[in-house]
Design an enzyme around this catalytic site. Structure first.
Site, PDB file in Angstrom:
ATOM      1  N   PRO A  92     -18.308 -20.270  -0.615  1.00 48.76           N
ATOM      2  CA  PRO A  92     -19.097 -18.948  -0.271  1.00 48.76           C
ATOM      3  C   PRO A  92     -18.218 -17.913  -0.942  1.00 48.76           C
ATOM      4  O   PRO A  92     -17.116 -18.105  -0.389  1.00 48.76           O
ATOM      5  CB  PRO A  92     -19.260 -18.856   1.445  1.00 48.76           C
ATOM      6  CG  PRO A  92     -18.079 -19.903   1.375  1.00 48.76           C
ATOM      7  CD  PRO A  92     -17.225 -21.546   0.713  1.00 48.76           C
ATOM      8  N   HIS A  93     -19.023 -17.261  -1.490  1.00 51.87           N
ATOM      9  CA  HIS A  93     -18.448 -15.669  -2.289  1.00 51.87           C
ATOM     10  C   HIS A  93     -19.813 -14.753  -2.573  1.00 51.87           C
ATOM     11  O   HIS A  93     -20.813 -14.830  -1.975  1.00 51.87           O
ATOM     12  CB  HIS A  93     -18.026 -16.144  -4.268  1.00 51.87           C
ATOM     13  CG  HIS A  93     -19.272 -17.328  -4.249  1.00 51.87           C
ATOM     14  ND1 HIS A  93     -18.958 -18.503  -4.755  1.00 51.87           N
ATOM     15  CD2 HIS A  93     -19.906 -16.469  -5.567  1.00 51.87           C
ATOM     16  CE1 HIS A  93     -20.350 -18.546  -5.804  1.00 51.87           C
ATOM     17  NE2 HIS A  93     -20.754 -17.026  -5.883  1.00 51.87           N
ATOM     18  N   GLY A  94     -18.692 -13.669  -2.736  1.00 46.15           N
ATOM     19  CA  GLY A  94     -19.995 -12.566  -2.695  1.00 46.15           C
ATOM     20  C   GLY A  94     -18.926 -11.130  -3.586  1.00 46.15           C
ATOM     21  O   GLY A  94     -17.434 -11.606  -2.959  1.00 46.15           O
TER      22      GLY A  94
END
Length: 155
Positions: A66-68
């Site tokens: 997961p990334h942002g």
């Protein structure tokens, strides 16, 4: 072997994270990342959820990245979690996820963000490293595997 020491500190590892589902996992990851970065957990969780709506960050083989992008970060930040019990992640292979590498980047870190994603995905494609991550007994052993170092042979 891998060296993610520029993305990951030994404090940014949870070897026994408990989460009931993906939403709970994102909340836990955001809270942990918030403690380490000083940024609001709510902002981090919102960024992860927004990215996940585009498509699952479940990588396959029980791993997810997961990334942002987050305002207020100076450089790419990583957090690794091994889940006590795998959670459904709508991954490309439909396998539940038990290894998670959270990546947060400043909004303008385009190339650095993509390079970090590529480096983490290479680790998750290495079946020997993945098996060692699952079998590592401690946070230190996990850190040695991800950051490189002498201890990885003992892990």
């Amino acid at each position: 072997m891998s060296d993610l020491s520029d993305l990951l500190s030994d404090r940014a590892i949870d070897a026994d994270l408990v989460a009931a589902n993906k939403k709970g996992l994102f909340q836990q990851l955001a809270a942990a990342a918030g403690r380490l970065t000083g940024l609001p957990a709510k902002t981090i969780a919102a960024s992860l959820n927004a990215r996940e709506k585009i498509g699952s960050t479940g990588f396959g083989g029980g791993a997810a990245i997961p990334h942002g992008k987050i305002e207020g970060l100076d450089n790419v930040f990583g957090f690794f979690a091994r889940l006590e019990t795998p959670v459904d992640f709508q991954s490309i292979d439909n396998m539940p996820v038990d290894l998670v590498f959270l990546l947060l980047s400043p909004p303008d870190a385009g190339a650095d963000h993509l390079k970090a994603l590529a480096r983490v995905s290479r680790i998750f494609r290495d079946s020997q490293t993945v098996a060692k991550l699952r079998g590592a007994r401690s946070r230190d052993a996990i850190y040695a595997l991800l950051a490189g170092g002498e201890a990885r042979d003992a892990a």
